[in-house]
Design an enzyme around this catalytic site. Structure first.
Site, PDB file in Angstrom:
ATOM      1  N   SER A 122       0.837  -1.205   0.000  1.00  0.00           N
ATOM      2  CA  SER A 122       0.000   0.000   0.000  1.00  0.00           C
ATOM      3  C   SER A 122       0.863   1.242   0.000  1.00  0.00           C
ATOM      4  O   SER A 122       0.512   2.246  -0.617  1.00  0.00           O
ATOM      5  CB  SER A 122      -0.847   0.061   1.269  1.00  0.00           C
ATOM      6  OG  SER A 122      -1.791  -0.947   1.287  1.00  0.00           O
ATOM      7  N   HIS A 143      -2.585  -3.727  -6.281  1.00  0.00           N
ATOM      8  CA  HIS A 143      -3.050  -3.240  -4.977  1.00  0.00           C
ATOM      9  C   HIS A 143      -4.532  -3.534  -4.806  1.00  0.00           C
ATOM     10  O   HIS A 143      -5.389  -2.812  -5.327  1.00  0.00           O
ATOM     11  CB  HIS A 143      -2.748  -1.727  -4.857  1.00  0.00           C
ATOM     12  CG  HIS A 143      -3.039  -1.171  -3.512  1.00  0.00           C
ATOM     13  ND1 HIS A 143      -3.656   0.044  -3.311  1.00  0.00           N
ATOM     14  CD2 HIS A 143      -2.806  -1.677  -2.275  1.00  0.00           C
ATOM     15  CE1 HIS A 143      -3.788   0.256  -2.010  1.00  0.00           C
ATOM     16  NE2 HIS A 143      -3.283  -0.770  -1.366  1.00  0.00           N
ATOM     17  N   GLU A 155      -5.693  -1.643  -8.052  1.00  0.00           N
ATOM     18  CA  GLU A 155      -4.841  -0.671  -8.743  1.00  0.00           C
ATOM     19  C   GLU A 155      -3.649  -1.436  -9.330  1.00  0.00           C
ATOM     20  O   GLU A 155      -2.895  -2.072  -8.587  1.00  0.00           O
ATOM     21  CB  GLU A 155      -4.363   0.412  -7.766  1.00  0.00           C
ATOM     22  CG  GLU A 155      -5.503   1.296  -7.277  1.00  0.00           C
ATOM     23  CD  GLU A 155      -5.106   2.263  -6.159  1.00  0.00           C
ATOM     24  OE1 GLU A 155      -5.753   3.312  -6.040  1.00  0.00           O
ATOM     25  OE2 GLU A 155      -4.160   1.969  -5.393  1.00  0.00           O
ATOM     26  N   ASN A 193      -5.592   5.929  -2.056  1.00  0.00           N
ATOM     27  CA  ASN A 193      -5.032   6.388  -0.778  1.00  0.00           C
ATOM     28  C   ASN A 193      -4.481   7.806  -0.867  1.00  0.00           C
ATOM     29  O   ASN A 193      -4.532   8.560   0.106  1.00  0.00           O
ATOM     30  CB  ASN A 193      -3.959   5.420  -0.273  1.00  0.00           C
ATOM     31  CG  ASN A 193      -4.587   4.152   0.286  1.00  0.00           C
ATOM     32  OD1 ASN A 193      -5.783   4.111   0.544  1.00  0.00           O
ATOM     33  ND2 ASN A 193      -3.788   3.127   0.469  1.00  0.00           N
TER      34      ASN A 193
HETATM   35  N1  LIG Z   1      -4.713  -4.418   5.495  1.00  0.00           N
HETATM   36  C1  LIG Z   1      -5.059  -3.614   4.503  1.00  0.00           C
HETATM   37  O1  LIG Z   1      -6.050  -2.888   4.574  1.00  0.00           O
HETATM   38  C2  LIG Z   1      -4.243  -3.610   3.231  1.00  0.00           C
HETATM   39  C3  LIG Z   1      -4.848  -3.185   2.037  1.00  0.00           C
HETATM   40  C4  LIG Z   1      -4.119  -3.223   0.855  1.00  0.00           C
HETATM   41  C5  LIG Z   1      -2.805  -3.663   0.874  1.00  0.00           C
HETATM   42  N2  LIG Z   1      -2.226  -4.051   2.049  1.00  0.00           N
HETATM   43  C6  LIG Z   1      -0.845  -4.530   1.992  1.00  0.00           C
HETATM   44  O2  LIG Z   1      -0.854  -5.953   2.020  1.00  0.00           O
HETATM   45  C7  LIG Z   1       0.328  -6.441   2.654  1.00  0.00           C
HETATM   46  C8  LIG Z   1      -0.044  -7.368   3.796  1.00  0.00           C
HETATM   47  O3  LIG Z   1      -0.847  -6.656   4.718  1.00  0.00           O
HETATM   48  P1  LIG Z   1      -1.898  -7.391   5.683  1.00  0.00           P
HETATM   49  O4  LIG Z   1      -2.790  -6.331   6.185  1.00  0.00           O
HETATM   50  O5  LIG Z   1      -2.474  -8.587   5.002  1.00  0.00           O
HETATM   51  O6  LIG Z   1      -0.927  -7.847   6.854  1.00  0.00           O
HETATM   52  P2  LIG Z   1      -1.077  -9.054   7.900  1.00  0.00           P
HETATM   53  O7  LIG Z   1      -0.333  -8.621   9.102  1.00  0.00           O
HETATM   54  O8  LIG Z   1      -2.484  -9.491   8.046  1.00  0.00           O
HETATM   55  O9  LIG Z   1      -0.261 -10.236   7.187  1.00  0.00           O
HETATM   56  C9  LIG Z   1       1.133 -10.143   7.014  1.00  0.00           C
HETATM   57  C10 LIG Z   1       1.679 -11.406   6.389  1.00  0.00           C
HETATM   58  O10 LIG Z   1       3.096 -11.301   6.325  1.00  0.00           O
HETATM   59  C11 LIG Z   1       3.681 -12.485   6.821  1.00  0.00           C
HETATM   60  N3  LIG Z   1       5.008 -12.145   7.373  1.00  0.00           N
HETATM   61  C12 LIG Z   1       5.279 -11.512   8.525  1.00  0.00           C
HETATM   62  N4  LIG Z   1       6.625 -11.392   8.680  1.00  0.00           N
HETATM   63  C13 LIG Z   1       7.184 -11.971   7.587  1.00  0.00           C
HETATM   64  C14 LIG Z   1       8.517 -12.161   7.172  1.00  0.00           C
HETATM   65  N5  LIG Z   1       9.548 -11.754   7.894  1.00  0.00           N
HETATM   66  N6  LIG Z   1       8.717 -12.799   5.977  1.00  0.00           N
HETATM   67  C15 LIG Z   1       7.683 -13.207   5.216  1.00  0.00           C
HETATM   68  N7  LIG Z   1       6.402 -13.044   5.575  1.00  0.00           N
HETATM   69  C16 LIG Z   1       6.156 -12.427   6.739  1.00  0.00           C
HETATM   70  C17 LIG Z   1       2.706 -12.991   7.857  1.00  0.00           C
HETATM   71  O11 LIG Z   1       2.893 -14.358   8.092  1.00  0.00           O
HETATM   72  C18 LIG Z   1       1.376 -12.666   7.183  1.00  0.00           C
HETATM   73  O12 LIG Z   1       1.029 -13.675   6.270  1.00  0.00           O
HETATM   74  C19 LIG Z   1       1.134  -5.208   3.076  1.00  0.00           C
HETATM   75  O13 LIG Z   1       2.078  -4.910   2.083  1.00  0.00           O
HETATM   76  C20 LIG Z   1       0.054  -4.122   3.138  1.00  0.00           C
HETATM   77  O14 LIG Z   1       0.575  -2.837   2.889  1.00  0.00           O
HETATM   78  C21 LIG Z   1      -2.915  -4.046   3.230  1.00  0.00           C
END
Ligand SMILES: NC(=O)c1ccc[n+]([C@@H]2O[C@H](COP(=O)([O-])OP(=O)(O)OC[C@H]3O[C@@H](n4cnc5c(N)ncnc54)[C@H](O)[C@@H]3O)[C@@H](O)[C@H]2O)c1
Length: 287
Positions: A122, A143, A155, A193
């Site tokens: 993001s 995204h 996106e 965003n």
């Molecule tokens: N939550 C949102 O609203 C949202 C929306 C769009 C994009 N994103 C993006 O998606 C991505 C994940 O976000 P999320 O909200 O699903 O997070 P989350 O915390 O729910 O999940 C994170 C994931 O990363 C893994 N992880 C943690 N440490 C790690 C490491 N050292 N090596 C490999 N994997 C590792 C975890 O096991 C988990 O599967 C981020 O880049 C975030 O910016 C989030």
């Protein structure tokens, strides 16, 4: 590159976003392998996906047979090596550049030459993530929005060196799995965003400036601006910490005062008032 038919998809990280993206893929009929850092976390993600698909069956939006077929398309692993035969890998891991670089180096060394590598970041620069690949032309932003199975937008982010073929292939794939993609450049906040974060920051500043209650602010934007949800209810849903983090990232990229998170939000994040996920943010939640 990028012209290969996408038959098999890999998803790195099955957290909030990754599990949702994997669900979108298997529901659309795509063989998907999801990677978690432990088998237990992988199993938790599968249970979550099974739960949501089960609810769809209860609501008669899919049959039990379709649910079983969708779940049958999901394979779990803890090994990056199991992405070797994927045509597209979507990374949805922890938002940290060092983590992303490590993953992209490993993915780059594992997947076929013509495979596409996508990141769901993001707030990080897709160009910077792509620098970990020997072939940055094949790296693109995809995204998705939270919750991925429900939010139609994706996106498709064109980084400095992404090839147009790869952008087109990612766009076509998003359409194939039932999403509404758009194309954009790799600028802080991309499109939604970049607009929504300063707007939500303004809403929080107006709370104090205008001496309006939280309830009345939400009422104002719902009934005066036609928003489907009030701004503070939306912040609680997104997570105050997630918003503050994204806001800081956009602020550091663009340096416009409206991008910086208001002190009131930073204080809430520090106090653990993160919204729905902690049971309390601007509002209180029982579930
Ligand atoms: N939550 C949102 O609203 C949202 C929306 C769009 C994009 N994103 C993006 O998606 C991505 C994940 O976000 P999320 O909200 O699903 O997070 P989350 O915390 O729910 O999940 C994170 C994931 O990363 C893994 N992880 C943690 N440490 C790690 C490491 N050292 N090596 C490999 N994997 C590792 C975890 O096991 C988990 O599967 C981020 O880049 C975030 O910016 C989030």
């Amino acid at each position: 590159m990028g012209t290969t038919e996408i038959r098999k998809v890999g998803v790195v990280g099955l957290g909030t976003m990754g599990a949702g993206i994997a669900q979108v893929c298997v529901q659309a009929g795509v063989e998907t392998v999801g990677r978690e850092i432990s088998a237990e976390l992988g199993e938790k993600a599968r249970e979550k996906i099974a739960h949501f698909l089960g609810r769809a069956v209860e609501k008669e939006r899919m049959t039990a047979k379709e649910r079983d077929a969708a779940l049958g398309r999901l394979a779990l692993t803890t090994e990056i090596a199991d992405f070797a035969d994927c045509d597209l890998v979507i990374e949805a891991a922890f938002e940290d550049i060092a983590v992303k670089h490590e993953l992209f180096e490993a993915l780059d060394a594992t997947v076929r030459e013509d495979a596409i590598l996508a990141t769901n970041t993001s707030a990080l620069s897709v160009t910077q993530i792509a620098a970990a690949s020997r072939k940055p032309e094949r790296v693109v932003g995809m995204h998705f929005f939270n919750p991925a199975p429900l939010m139609p937008l994706v996106e498709i982010v064109r980084a400095q060196r992404t090839s147009e073929e790869v952008v087109d292939a990612a766009y076509a794939f998003a359409q194939r799995v039932g999403k509404e993609p758009i194309r954009c450049n790799d600028t802080p906040g991309f499109v939604v965003n970049r607009i929504l974060i300063p707007l939500l920051n303004d809403c929080v500043r107006v709370l104090d400036e205008a001496g309006v209650s939280v309830e009345d602010l939400d009422k104002a934007m719902r009934f005066g601006a036609g928003w489907p949800m009030g701004p503070t209810a939306l912040l609680d849903l997104v997570g105050i910490d997630v918003h503050v983090h994204a806001s800081e990232a956009i602020w550091s990229g663009l340096r416009e005062p409206r991008m910086a998170p208001p002190p009131r939000l930073k204080a809430m994040a520090d106090a653990g008032l993160l919204g729905r996920k902690t049971g309390r943010g601007f509002f209180e939640y029982d579930d």
